[in-house]
Design a protein around this motif. Structure first.
Motif, mmCIF file in Angstrom:
data_model
loop_
_atom_site.group_PDB
_atom_site.id
_atom_site.type_symbol
_atom_site.label_atom_id
_atom_site.label_comp_id
_atom_site.label_asym_id
_atom_site.label_seq_id
_atom_site.Cartn_x
_atom_site.Cartn_y
_atom_site.Cartn_z
ATOM 1 N N PRO A 4 68.932 -3.186 113.498
ATOM 2 C CA PRO A 4 70.343 -3.548 113.700
ATOM 3 C C PRO A 4 70.708 -4.858 113.006
ATOM 4 C CG PRO A 4 69.302 -2.890 115.769
ATOM 5 C CD PRO A 4 68.207 -3.013 114.761
ATOM 6 N N CYS A 5 71.942 -4.940 112.516
ATOM 7 C CA CYS A 5 72.425 -6.184 111.921
ATOM 8 C C CYS A 5 72.527 -7.250 112.998
ATOM 9 C CB CYS A 5 73.783 -5.963 111.271
ATOM 10 S SG CYS A 5 73.755 -4.793 109.893
ATOM 11 N N THR A 7 74.356 -10.000 113.321
ATOM 12 C CA THR A 7 75.671 -10.555 113.651
ATOM 13 C C THR A 7 76.760 -9.586 113.213
ATOM 14 O OG1 THR A 7 75.888 -11.686 111.521
ATOM 15 C CG2 THR A 7 74.826 -12.922 113.317
ATOM 16 N N GLU A 8 77.949 -9.802 113.738
ATOM 17 C CA GLU A 8 79.074 -8.946 113.370
ATOM 18 C C GLU A 8 79.420 -9.102 111.893
ATOM 19 O OE1 GLU A 8 81.989 -6.205 113.364
ATOM 20 O OE2 GLU A 8 80.509 -6.571 114.936
ATOM 21 N N SER A 10 77.406 -9.902 109.440
ATOM 22 C CA SER A 10 76.401 -9.243 108.602
ATOM 23 C C SER A 10 76.547 -7.726 108.673
ATOM 24 C CB SER A 10 74.986 -9.667 108.998
ATOM 25 O OG SER A 10 74.649 -9.247 110.293
ATOM 26 N N ARG A 11 76.930 -7.204 109.825
ATOM 27 C CA ARG A 11 77.142 -5.756 109.935
ATOM 28 C C ARG A 11 78.274 -5.317 109.029
ATOM 29 N NH1 ARG A 11 80.485 -2.404 111.279
ATOM 30 N NH2 ARG A 11 81.919 -4.016 112.006
ATOM 31 N N ALA A 14 77.122 -5.626 105.360
ATOM 32 C CA ALA A 14 76.103 -4.614 105.058
ATOM 33 C C ALA A 14 76.725 -3.225 104.950
ATOM 34 C CB ALA A 14 75.010 -4.634 106.121
ATOM 35 N N ASP A 15 77.652 -2.914 105.822
ATOM 36 C CA ASP A 15 78.301 -1.599 105.778
ATOM 37 C C ASP A 15 79.084 -1.413 104.489
ATOM 38 O OD1 ASP A 15 77.227 -0.955 108.212
ATOM 39 O OD2 ASP A 15 79.080 -1.205 109.359
ATOM 40 N N GLU A 72 70.423 -12.390 108.438
ATOM 41 C CA GLU A 72 71.628 -11.684 108.006
ATOM 42 C C GLU A 72 71.457 -11.152 106.581
ATOM 43 O OE1 GLU A 72 75.368 -13.860 110.198
ATOM 44 O OE2 GLU A 72 74.286 -15.014 108.675
ATOM 45 N N ALA A 75 69.688 -7.852 106.401
ATOM 46 C CA ALA A 75 70.529 -6.694 106.708
ATOM 47 C C ALA A 75 71.315 -6.244 105.489
ATOM 48 C CB ALA A 75 71.486 -7.042 107.855
ATOM 49 N N ARG A 79 70.406 -2.871 102.364
ATOM 50 C CA ARG A 79 71.428 -1.875 101.992
ATOM 51 C C ARG A 79 71.666 -1.889 100.480
ATOM 52 N NH1 ARG A 79 74.674 -0.746 106.581
ATOM 53 N NH2 ARG A 79 73.520 -1.422 108.444
#
Length: 398
Positions: A4-5, A7-8, A10-11, A14-15, A72, A75, A79
């Protein structure tokens, strides 16, 4: 497949990177401009223009110049590695990513403006000149064997030597040259920033190597009376070995991140093949020999991801992370190679054909077991650490 990423932010980054790499970058994998010595300059420019348009250029460095944490960054870079071209497109590829990190830590404000900014924007590429030819007795895994010399002449330094396996030298605009500046018999080195191309730095040839993901390939270089002003010394004189360690621990880890992404993609392709291809009356995945290999891939990928995140946490805690990055480099490079090897085996003839990216991933991660320190060198270094701590009483008992 990915941990899971953390932090928000980094998510979210990454997405976006994953979507860009899968939808935009992956179709370029069969582009004829992607040759034996890496993607051509015009292909790199085209991909980076699309990355800027998508808002994913140099995603690990934020608009204010700050850097994501290593956790981070992991993550995001995993990707970006979903295609061998992904890191090139979004500017997270070696050696640029490691050079940007080093310049951000060591360079003066003027040096950052002149050399770092063009790298962060993706407008230029860089090269790191450290490794030397074995026939010259030069530095490889042992940097203390450095043969390239730098001698002070007034307000300039004059550098002479030969360098080997210099990634991206062809087409680079920024160079970091490591040269011997020993005094009083001590083995010392200094790093110098140079504008490229320079007539004093001559590419003898670009080597034909097993891998081809990095622009410019890997070159044999001659440095003949290169003159560098004192203002372009990177950091302090005679501190080159120390700065190399500042760069190498996170750079090793970044390689682990990127190739984890590539191995993940190869596994996805092998799974798709095994769940559609039939042999002897049933799907390949229903044959225990194939199904078990895919299960082992999952285990290796998850263990590798956890090692990456563990080492990232160590670096984020402020430690140099030399031993931890050695352990992680060994564990991850060996694990992703096993994954790629199984994927080739599962796909049979298709796995050794360049019709699939799996064949390239296999070649790339095989090379990864050598560069940034072969597995055996890292194990030897760790063994020395174990001996030192044990004999000095540092090691824990019980």
């Amino acid at each position: 497949m990915f941990t899971p990423c953390p932090t928000e932010r980094s998510r979210a980054i990454a997405d976006r990177v994953e979507s860009f790499v899968r939808k935009i970058v992956a179709p370029y994998e069969r582009d004829p401009r992607y040759g034996a010595h890496g993607p051509s300059a015009d292909l790199v420019d085209e991909l980076r223009a699309k990355a800027r348009e998508a808002g994913v250029m140099t995603p690990h460095i934020l608009n204010d110049g700050s850097h994501l944490t290593q956790l981070e960054t992991a993550a995001v870079l995993k990707r970006s590695g979903l295609s061998p071209l992904g890191p090139v497109a979004v500017n997270t590829m070696a050696p640029d990513e490691g050079n940007m990190f080093l310049l951000g830590k060591v360079a003066t404000p003027e040096q950052r403006r002149r050399f770092l900014d063009q790298l962060v924007s993706g407008a230029a590429r860089s090269a790191f000149f450290m490794t030397e030819p074995a026939e010259d007795g030069g530095a490889g895994s042992d940097p203390s064997m450095l043969q390239t010399t730098a001698v002070k002449r007034g307000d300039e330094w004059v550098i002479n030597g030969r360098k080997m396996f210099i990634t991206g030298a062809e087409g680079a605009s920024v160079g970091i040259v490591m040269a011997r500046t020993s005094e009083d018999g001590k083995v010392q080195s200094t790093m110098f920033l140079v504008d490229l191309p320079d007539p004093a730095i001559r590419i003898e040839r670009v080597l034909d190597t097993i891998d081809n993901s990095m622009p410019g390939g890997h070159a044999l270089i001659v440095i003949d009376n290169l003159r560098v002003p004192a203002s372009q010394v990177l950091g302090e004189i005679n501190e080159g070995f120390r700065y190399a360690q500042v760069r190498l621990s996170p750079a090793r880890l970044s390689h682990c991140m990127r190739w984890h992404g590539c191995a993940t993609r190869a596994h996805e392709i092998a799974v798709a093949y095994a769940t559609t291809r039939k042999a002897f009356g049933k799907l390949l995945i229903d044959h225990e020999g194939v199904g078990f290999m895919l299960a082992e891939n999952l285990i290796d990928l998850q263990q590798a991801a956890l090692m990456i995140d563990w080492c990232a946490g160590v670096l984020d805690g402020g430690a140099l992370g030399t031993n931890e990055s050695s352990m992680t480099k060994v564990a991850v490079s060996e694990a992703v190679f096993r994954v790629a090897d199984r994927c080739v085996q599962i796909m049979g003839g298709s796995g050794v054909s360049r019709d699939s990216i799996v064949e390239q991933v296999f070649r790339e991660v095989r090379a990864f077991r050598i560069y940034d320190g072969p597995t055996e060198v890292h194990k030897w270094s760790l063994a020395k650490m174990i001996k030192r701590k044990t004999l000095s009483g540092e090691a824990s008992h019980g």
